[in-house]
Design a protein around this motif. Structure first.
Motif, PDB file in Angstrom:
ATOM      1  N   LYS A  28      -2.501  13.039 -16.310  1.00  0.00           N
ATOM      2  CA  LYS A  28      -1.780  11.867 -15.776  1.00  0.00           C
ATOM      3  C   LYS A  28      -1.107  12.203 -14.436  1.00  0.00           C
ATOM      4  O   LYS A  28      -1.083  11.388 -13.508  1.00  0.00           O
ATOM      5  N   LYS A  29      -0.599  13.417 -14.337  1.00  0.00           N
ATOM      6  CA  LYS A  29       0.033  13.848 -13.094  1.00  0.00           C
ATOM      7  C   LYS A  29      -0.977  13.883 -11.957  1.00  0.00           C
ATOM      8  O   LYS A  29      -0.716  13.399 -10.848  1.00  0.00           O
ATOM      9  N   LYS A  30      -2.146  14.446 -12.235  1.00  0.00           N
ATOM     10  CA  LYS A  30      -3.189  14.509 -11.204  1.00  0.00           C
ATOM     11  C   LYS A  30      -3.690  13.117 -10.830  1.00  0.00           C
ATOM     12  O   LYS A  30      -3.974  12.835  -9.656  1.00  0.00           O
ATOM     13  N   LEU A  31      -3.813  12.250 -11.814  1.00  0.00           N
ATOM     14  CA  LEU A  31      -4.230  10.874 -11.521  1.00  0.00           C
ATOM     15  C   LEU A  31      -3.231  10.171 -10.613  1.00  0.00           C
ATOM     16  O   LEU A  31      -3.606   9.463  -9.677  1.00  0.00           O
ATOM     17  N   GLN A  32      -1.938  10.350 -10.887  1.00  0.00           N
ATOM     18  CA  GLN A  32      -0.913   9.725 -10.058  1.00  0.00           C
ATOM     19  C   GLN A  32      -0.948  10.259  -8.624  1.00  0.00           C
ATOM     20  O   GLN A  32      -0.767   9.514  -7.663  1.00  0.00           O
ATOM     21  N   GLU A  33      -1.181  11.572  -8.487  1.00  0.00           N
ATOM     22  CA  GLU A  33      -1.303  12.150  -7.145  1.00  0.00           C
ATOM     23  C   GLU A  33      -2.474  11.525  -6.396  1.00  0.00           C
ATOM     24  O   GLU A  33      -2.375  11.234  -5.203  1.00  0.00           O
ATOM     25  N   LYS A  34      -3.578  11.324  -7.127  1.00  0.00           N
ATOM     26  CA  LYS A  34      -4.754  10.703  -6.492  1.00  0.00           C
ATOM     27  C   LYS A  34      -4.461   9.258  -6.112  1.00  0.00           C
ATOM     28  O   LYS A  34      -4.861   8.793  -5.035  1.00  0.00           O
ATOM     29  N   ILE A  35      -3.739   8.528  -6.971  1.00  0.00           N
ATOM     30  CA  ILE A  35      -3.377   7.131  -6.676  1.00  0.00           C
ATOM     31  C   ILE A  35      -2.490   7.065  -5.437  1.00  0.00           C
ATOM     32  O   ILE A  35      -2.692   6.241  -4.550  1.00  0.00           O
ATOM     33  N   ASP A  36      -1.498   7.951  -5.363  1.00  0.00           N
ATOM     34  CA  ASP A  36      -0.610   7.981  -4.197  1.00  0.00           C
ATOM     35  C   ASP A  36      -1.393   8.309  -2.927  1.00  0.00           C
ATOM     36  O   ASP A  36      -1.141   7.732  -1.862  1.00  0.00           O
ATOM     37  N   GLU A  37      -2.327   9.227  -3.050  1.00  0.00           N
ATOM     38  CA  GLU A  37      -3.141   9.607  -1.876  1.00  0.00           C
ATOM     39  C   GLU A  37      -3.962   8.429  -1.388  1.00  0.00           C
ATOM     40  O   GLU A  37      -4.038   8.160  -0.183  1.00  0.00           O
ATOM     41  N   LEU A  38      -4.563   7.676  -2.319  1.00  0.00           N
ATOM     42  CA  LEU A  38      -5.387   6.518  -1.928  1.00  0.00           C
ATOM     43  C   LEU A  38      -4.523   5.403  -1.353  1.00  0.00           C
ATOM     44  O   LEU A  38      -4.925   4.735  -0.386  1.00  0.00           O
ATOM     45  N   ASN A  39      -3.340   5.185  -1.934  1.00  0.00           N
ATOM     46  CA  ASN A  39      -2.433   4.171  -1.380  1.00  0.00           C
ATOM     47  C   ASN A  39      -2.034   4.510   0.045  1.00  0.00           C
ATOM     48  O   ASN A  39      -1.939   3.637   0.908  1.00  0.00           O
ATOM     49  N   ALA A  40      -1.795   5.790   0.297  1.00  0.00           N
ATOM     50  CA  ALA A  40      -1.428   6.218   1.653  1.00  0.00           C
ATOM     51  C   ALA A  40      -2.582   5.975   2.619  1.00  0.00           C
ATOM     52  O   ALA A  40      -2.378   5.540   3.761  1.00  0.00           O
ATOM     53  N   LYS A  41      -3.808   6.247   2.169  1.00  0.00           N
ATOM     54  CA  LYS A  41      -4.972   6.006   3.029  1.00  0.00           C
ATOM     55  C   LYS A  41      -5.129   4.519   3.323  1.00  0.00           C
ATOM     56  O   LYS A  41      -5.427   4.121   4.453  1.00  0.00           O
ATOM     57  N   ILE A  42      -4.912   3.694   2.293  1.00  0.00           N
ATOM     58  CA  ILE A  42      -5.032   2.234   2.489  1.00  0.00           C
ATOM     59  C   ILE A  42      -3.964   1.737   3.463  1.00  0.00           C
ATOM     60  O   ILE A  42      -4.238   0.925   4.355  1.00  0.00           O
ATOM     61  N   ASP A  43      -2.723   2.222   3.328  1.00  0.00           N
ATOM     62  CA  ASP A  43      -1.642   1.838   4.246  1.00  0.00           C
ATOM     63  C   ASP A  43      -1.983   2.238   5.673  1.00  0.00           C
ATOM     64  O   ASP A  43      -1.749   1.480   6.626  1.00  0.00           O
ATOM     65  N   LYS A  44      -2.527   3.435   5.841  1.00  0.00           N
ATOM     66  CA  LYS A  44      -2.886   3.910   7.177  1.00  0.00           C
ATOM     67  C   LYS A  44      -3.958   3.022   7.792  1.00  0.00           C
ATOM     68  O   LYS A  44      -3.879   2.628   8.964  1.00  0.00           O
ATOM     69  N   GLU A  45      -4.976   2.699   6.987  1.00  0.00           N
ATOM     70  CA  GLU A  45      -6.049   1.825   7.494  1.00  0.00           C
ATOM     71  C   GLU A  45      -5.510   0.427   7.808  1.00  0.00           C
ATOM     72  O   GLU A  45      -5.916  -0.197   8.796  1.00  0.00           O
ATOM     73  N   GLN A  46      -4.568  -0.065   6.976  1.00  0.00           N
ATOM     74  CA  GLN A  46      -4.001  -1.392   7.193  1.00  0.00           C
ATOM     75  C   GLN A  46      -3.231  -1.446   8.519  1.00  0.00           C
ATOM     76  O   GLN A  46      -3.350  -2.410   9.279  1.00  0.00           O
ATOM     77  N   LYS A  47      -2.457  -0.394   8.789  1.00  0.00           N
ATOM     78  CA  LYS A  47      -1.707  -0.356  10.051  1.00  0.00           C
ATOM     79  C   LYS A  47      -2.652  -0.283  11.249  1.00  0.00           C
ATOM     80  O   LYS A  47      -2.416  -0.933  12.275  1.00  0.00           O
ATOM     81  N   GLU A  48      -3.707   0.499  11.101  1.00  0.00           N
ATOM     82  CA  GLU A  48      -4.681   0.589  12.205  1.00  0.00           C
ATOM     83  C   GLU A  48      -5.372  -0.749  12.414  1.00  0.00           C
ATOM     84  O   GLU A  48      -5.605  -1.171  13.549  1.00  0.00           O
ATOM     85  N   ARG A  49      -5.658  -1.458  11.316  1.00  0.00           N
ATOM     86  CA  ARG A  49      -6.296  -2.773  11.416  1.00  0.00           C
ATOM     87  C   ARG A  49      -5.376  -3.782  12.114  1.00  0.00           C
ATOM     88  O   ARG A  49      -5.813  -4.547  12.984  1.00  0.00           O
TER      89      ARG A  49
END
Length: 427
Positions: free
Chosen positions: A356-377
Motif C-alpha cells: 500500500k505504501k508503494k502504491l501511494q508513492e506511485k499515485i503521488d508520482e503520477l499526480n505530480a506528473k499530471i500537475d506538471k503537464e497541466q501547467k505546461e498545457r
C-alpha cells in the motif's frame, strides 16, 4: 563628490529639519536592532548551555560513557559545544560595549546638537522676518504720508485757482501742504534706509547666516552616517573576533568524532556480554522405524533437502511448547536456498502494508506528473491566445502539436493512475 546644503538647499530649511529628524530616528532603530541581536545571542548561548546540561551524563553514568569511544566522543562534543555557547556570549558582550552603548550615546548627543542648530536657524529666520515686517510698516507709513501730501497739494491747488478764496486761506493750505510734504520726505527717507537694512539682512541671511546653519546640519548628518558605517563594521567584527575560537571548537568536535573506533566498541561489547558457554551441538535424527533397543543407523543429514519437523526452543531459554505444555513443532527450510518472489508492477510481491505504501508513492508520482503537464498545457494555451491576438509574435498553430503530445501523456498518466488507485482501494 561633494555638495553644500547652504548653497544648494538655501530655501529648504523645513525639509532638512525633517530629514535630520528621520536620520536620528533611523539611528535609534539601529540601536533597537543591535539590542535585539545581542539578546538573540544571549538566548542562543543560554539554550545551548541548557542543551549541554540536559545531555551531560550524570555521575552514575560517567563510567558507562567513558567505556565506549562513541559515548566518550559525545561527552567531548558537549564540552566543545559549551565553549561555542561561551563565544556567543562574548559576541553579545562585544555588541553591547562597541555598538549598542556608543550608538545610544550618539543618538542623545545628536538630538541635543540638532535642537541647538534648529534653534539657531529659527532665530535667524525670525530676525529676517522682523526686518521685513519693519520694512512693511515703514513702507506703509511712507504710502500714507505720500497720500496725505497729495491730498493737501490738491486742496492747495484748488484754493489757489479759486478767486473766491482769501489769501489767508490759501496760505494756510499751502502751509499744510508743505508740512505734509516734509512728512512725506521724512517717511520716504525712513523707507529707503529700512529697505537698505532689510536687503542687507536678507543677503546676510541667505549667503552667510543660514548657510552656516545648513553647514552645521550637514556636518551633523554626515557624522551620523559616518558613525553608522563604523557601527556596522564593529557589528561584524564583534563576531569575526571570536570566529577563530569557534573554528577551533568545531575542529575539536571533528577530532572527537575521529576518535570513535567501531572495532574497539565491539570488543567492549564482547567483553561485557560474552557468556563463555559453548554453542549446542547438532540435533540428532530420530528413526521411528527402529524398534527400541536397536541402535539406529547413522543418517547423512547433509543430504536432507526436504522440510523436517524439529522442536523449536525459545530464545529465552525456557522449554518450548504450546500453552498446554505440549512441544510445538514447526517446519523449517534446511536447504541452502529458498525461492524469493520476483518484483511485480503492482507491488503484490510485498506485504500488504509495504504494498500500500508503494502504491501511494506511485499515485503521488503520477499526480505530480499530471500537475506538471497541466501547467505546461495552460502555459501553451496562454501563448496561443497571445499569438491569436497578435500574429506578429508567432503562429498560433505552432503549439498545437505540443498540446496534442501533452494531452496524450496526460491520458496515459490518468489511465495508469486509475489502475493504481483501484488496486489501493482494494487493499
Amino acid at each position: 563628490m561633494t555638495t553644500s546644503w547652504g548653497s544648494e538647499l538655501w530655501d529648504q530649511f523645513e525639509p532638512i529639519k525633517k530629514h535630520t529628524d528621520k536620520g536620528i530616528e533611523f539611528l535609534q532603530k539601529f540601536c533597537n536592532f543591535s539590542r535585539e541581536r545581542q539578546t538573540i545571542e544571549n538566548e542562543y548561548a543560554g539554550k545551548i548551555k541548557q542543551l549541554v546540561k540536559k545531555y551531560q551524563p550524570s555521575k552514575k553514568d560517567e563510567e558507562a560513557y567513558n567505556r565506549f569511544t562513541c559515548t566518550k566522543a559525545f561527552v567531548g562534543l558537549l564540552k566543545e559545544l559549551n565553549s561555542v555557547a561561551l563565544q556567543h556570549e562574548t559576541i553579545s558582550e562585544n555588541i553591547v560595549t562597541t555598538v549598542t552603548k556608543e550608538a545610544l550615546m550618539l543618538g542623545v548627543e545628536l538630538k541635543a546638537e540638532r535642537k541647538g542648530i534648529i534653534k539657531e536657524g529659527e532665530k535667524e529666520e525670525k530676525k529676517l522676518q522682523d526686518s521685513i515686517d519693519t520694512l512693511n510698516r515703514v513702507k506703509k507709513h511712507y504710502e500714507q504720508a505720500h497720500k496725505a501730501f497729495e491730498q493737501a497739494k490738491a486742496a492747495f491747488n484748488r484754493a489757489d485757482n479759486d478767486p473766491n478764496q482769501t489769501k489767508a486761506a490759501v496760505e494756510r493750505l499751502k502751509s499744510i501742504m508743505n508740512t505734509k510734504n516734509q512728512l512725506r520726505e521724512d517717511s520716504k527717507n525712513d523707507y529707503i534706509l529700512q529697505l537698505q537694512k532689510t536687503n542687507t539682512a536678507q543677503k546676510e541671511h541667505y549667503f552667510t547666516n543660514m548657510p552656516a546653519v545648513f553647514q552645521k546640519m550637514q556636518d551633523m548628518d554626515e557624522k551620523r552616517t559616518r558613525s553608522l558605517g563604523e557601527f556596522y563594521k564593529k557589528f561584524s567584527i564583534s563576531q569575526n573576533d571570536v570566529n577563530p575560537i569557534l573554528v577551533k571548537c568545531l575542529e575539536a568536535m571533528v577530532q572527537e568524532a575521529e576518535q570513535i573506533k567501531p572495532s574497539t566498541d565491539s570488543v567492549m561489547v564482547t567483553d561485557k556480554y560474552k557468556s563463555g558457554y559453548v554453542p549446542p551441538g547438532d540435533i540428532t535424527f530420530e528413526d521411528l522405524d527402529v524398534e527400541p533397543g536397536h541402535h539406529p543407523k547413522p543418517v547423512d543429514t547433509d543430504s536432507i533437502s526436504s522440510e523436517l519437523e524439529i522442536p523449536v526452543t525459545p530464545s529465552n531459554g525456557s522449554s518450548g511448547g504450546t500453552i498446554s505444555g505440549k512441544t510445538k513443532k514447526t517446519k523449517r527450510k534446511i536447504g541452502l536456498f529458498s525461492k524469493k518472489d520476483e518484483p511485480k508492477e503492482d507491488f503484490s510481491h510485498l506485504q500488504p502494508t509495504q504494498q500500500k505504501k508503494k502504491l501511494q508513492e506511485k499515485i503521488d508520482e503520477l499526480n505530480a506528473k499530471i500537475d506538471k503537464e497541466q501547467k505546461e498545457r495552460e502555459g501553451l494555451l496562454k501563448m496561443r491566445d497571445v499569438y491569436m491576438k497578435n500574429s506578429s509574435l508567432g503562429d498560433p498553430t505552432s503549439v498545437d502539436g505540443q498540446l496534442q503530445q501533452i494531452g496524450k501523456r496526460m491520458d496515459d498518466y490518468r489511465l495508469e493512475l486509475q489502475k493504481y488507485q483501484v488496486k489501493s482501494w482494494l487493499l
